[in-house]
Design a protein around this motif. Structure first.
Motif, PDB file in Angstrom:
ATOM      1  N   VAL A   3       0.853  -1.186   0.000  1.00 40.01           N
ATOM      2  CA  VAL A   3       0.000   0.000   0.000  1.00 40.01           C
ATOM      3  C   VAL A   3       0.890   1.238   0.000  1.00 40.01           C
ATOM      4  O   VAL A   3       1.795   1.373   0.832  1.00 40.01           O
ATOM      5  N   MET A   4       0.605   2.135  -0.944  1.00 39.82           N
ATOM      6  CA  MET A   4       1.349   3.388  -1.071  1.00 39.82           C
ATOM      7  C   MET A   4       0.477   4.530  -0.551  1.00 39.82           C
ATOM      8  O   MET A   4      -0.690   4.642  -0.946  1.00 39.82           O
ATOM      9  N   THR A   5       1.031   5.334   0.319  1.00 39.29           N
ATOM     10  CA  THR A   5       0.319   6.517   0.809  1.00 39.29           C
ATOM     11  C   THR A   5       1.135   7.755   0.464  1.00 39.29           C
ATOM     12  O   THR A   5       2.369   7.693   0.359  1.00 39.29           O
ATOM     13  N   GLN A   6       0.435   8.860   0.279  1.00 39.37           N
ATOM     14  CA  GLN A   6       1.100  10.115  -0.056  1.00 39.37           C
ATOM     15  C   GLN A   6       0.583  11.227   0.837  1.00 39.37           C
ATOM     16  O   GLN A   6      -0.568  11.219   1.268  1.00 39.37           O
ATOM     17  N   SER A   7       1.459  12.183   1.110  1.00 41.13           N
ATOM     18  CA  SER A   7       1.052  13.370   1.853  1.00 41.13           C
ATOM     19  C   SER A   7       1.809  14.580   1.320  1.00 41.13           C
ATOM     20  O   SER A   7       2.962  14.457   0.877  1.00 41.13           O
ATOM     21  N   PRO A   8       1.153  15.753   1.315  1.00 38.45           N
ATOM     22  CA  PRO A   8      -0.267  15.930   1.615  1.00 38.45           C
ATOM     23  C   PRO A   8      -1.140  15.470   0.455  1.00 38.45           C
ATOM     24  O   PRO A   8      -0.622  15.055  -0.587  1.00 38.45           O
ATOM     25  N   ASP A   9      -2.462  15.557   0.626  1.00 46.69           N
ATOM     26  CA  ASP A   9      -3.370  15.254  -0.480  1.00 46.69           C
ATOM     27  C   ASP A   9      -3.258  16.329  -1.554  1.00 46.69           C
ATOM     28  O   ASP A   9      -3.397  16.045  -2.756  1.00 46.69           O
ATOM     29  N   SER A  10      -3.044  17.559  -1.116  1.00 41.79           N
ATOM     30  CA  SER A  10      -2.884  18.672  -2.047  1.00 41.79           C
ATOM     31  C   SER A  10      -2.036  19.750  -1.392  1.00 41.79           C
ATOM     32  O   SER A  10      -1.942  19.818  -0.163  1.00 41.79           O
ATOM     33  N   LEU A  11      -1.424  20.565  -2.216  1.00 42.25           N
ATOM     34  CA  LEU A  11      -0.667  21.706  -1.698  1.00 42.25           C
ATOM     35  C   LEU A  11      -0.644  22.803  -2.739  1.00 42.25           C
ATOM     36  O   LEU A  11      -0.716  22.532  -3.948  1.00 42.25           O
TER      37      LEU A  11
END
Lengths: 113, 121
Positions: A3-11
């Motif tokens: 599982v790949m997660t990213q942060s932030p969702d937007s900037l």
């Protein structure tokens, strides 16, 4: 599956300022046999296919401006845009190709402030 | 310069089979160690790998779709194809074909423009 997660969702970043996107994998994507991180970054502009920016976590694809850089190892990675340009407005995805099925992060939307 | 182009019906009925073809131009599908893959993106959502094929016919499939997917290659036409059976509305997406440049365990460096497929009666 990894599982790949990213942060932030937007900037949103001012033109010329730095943008930093983080990506985390649920397990290592560093292959011990060759010391390579099986991690890529893509840029997707509206209505277009993804474009490969970075592979092996830090190798810039031919033709990609040097304001784009990738770093990290193991499970934690970063894409940095050193000086944001108007044409960099897009969604950015990380992807692991360490093990099948290859999986993408959910994306980070980058805009101009 | 290598170019990939997806083609196929834009509308498929539920329970039927989605069939797409990717035509490779500007290079041979049989060259070097390239694998050729299919990736999809539901509207407004993220990317999902469907599977990939080598010119010899060797395939990798996403286990979540494996029971419904067949990817094949036609080297004489420089094409590879995707068949996805028993489709539902959840299979509505933009479908992309793409290349792994040097091995299956590699990023996707060249992509087609994508083709939108809607599953609806």
């Amino acid at each position: 599956d990894i599982v790949m997660t990213q942060s932030p969702d937007s900037l949103a970043v001012f033109l010329g300022e730095r943008a930093t996107i983080n990506c985390k994998s649920s397990q290592t994507v560093l292959h011990s046999s060759n010391n390579k991180n099986y991690l890529a970054w893509y840029q997707q502009k509206q209505g277009q296919p993804p474009k490969l920016l970075i592979y092996w976590a830090s190798t810039r694809q031919s033709g990609v401006p040097d304001r784009f850089s990738g770093s990290g190892s193991g499970t934690d990675f970063t894409l940095t845009i050193s000086s944001l340009q108007a044409e960099d407005v897009a969604i950015y995805y990380c992807q692991q190709y360490y093990t099948t099925p290859f999986t993408f992060g959910p994306g980070t939307k980058v805009d101009i402030k | 310069q290598l170019h990939l182009q997806e083609s196929g019906p834009g509308l498929v009925k539920p329970s039927e089979t989605l069939s797409l073809t990717c035509t490779v131009s500007g290079g041979s599908i049989s060259s070097s160690n390239h694998y050729w893959g299919w990736i999809r993106q539901p509207p407004g959502r993220g990317l999902e790998c469907i599977g990939s094929i080598f010119y010899s016919g060797s395939t990798y499939y996403n286990p979540s779709l494996k029971s419904r997917v067949i990817i094949s290659v036609d080297t004489s036409k420089n094409q590879f194809s995707l068949k996805l059976s028993s489709v539902t509305a959840a299979d509505t997406a933009v479908y992309y074909c793409a290349r792994h440049p040097s091995d299956y365990f590699d990023a996707f460096d060249i992509w087609g423009r994508g083709t939108m497929v809607t599953v609806s009666s």
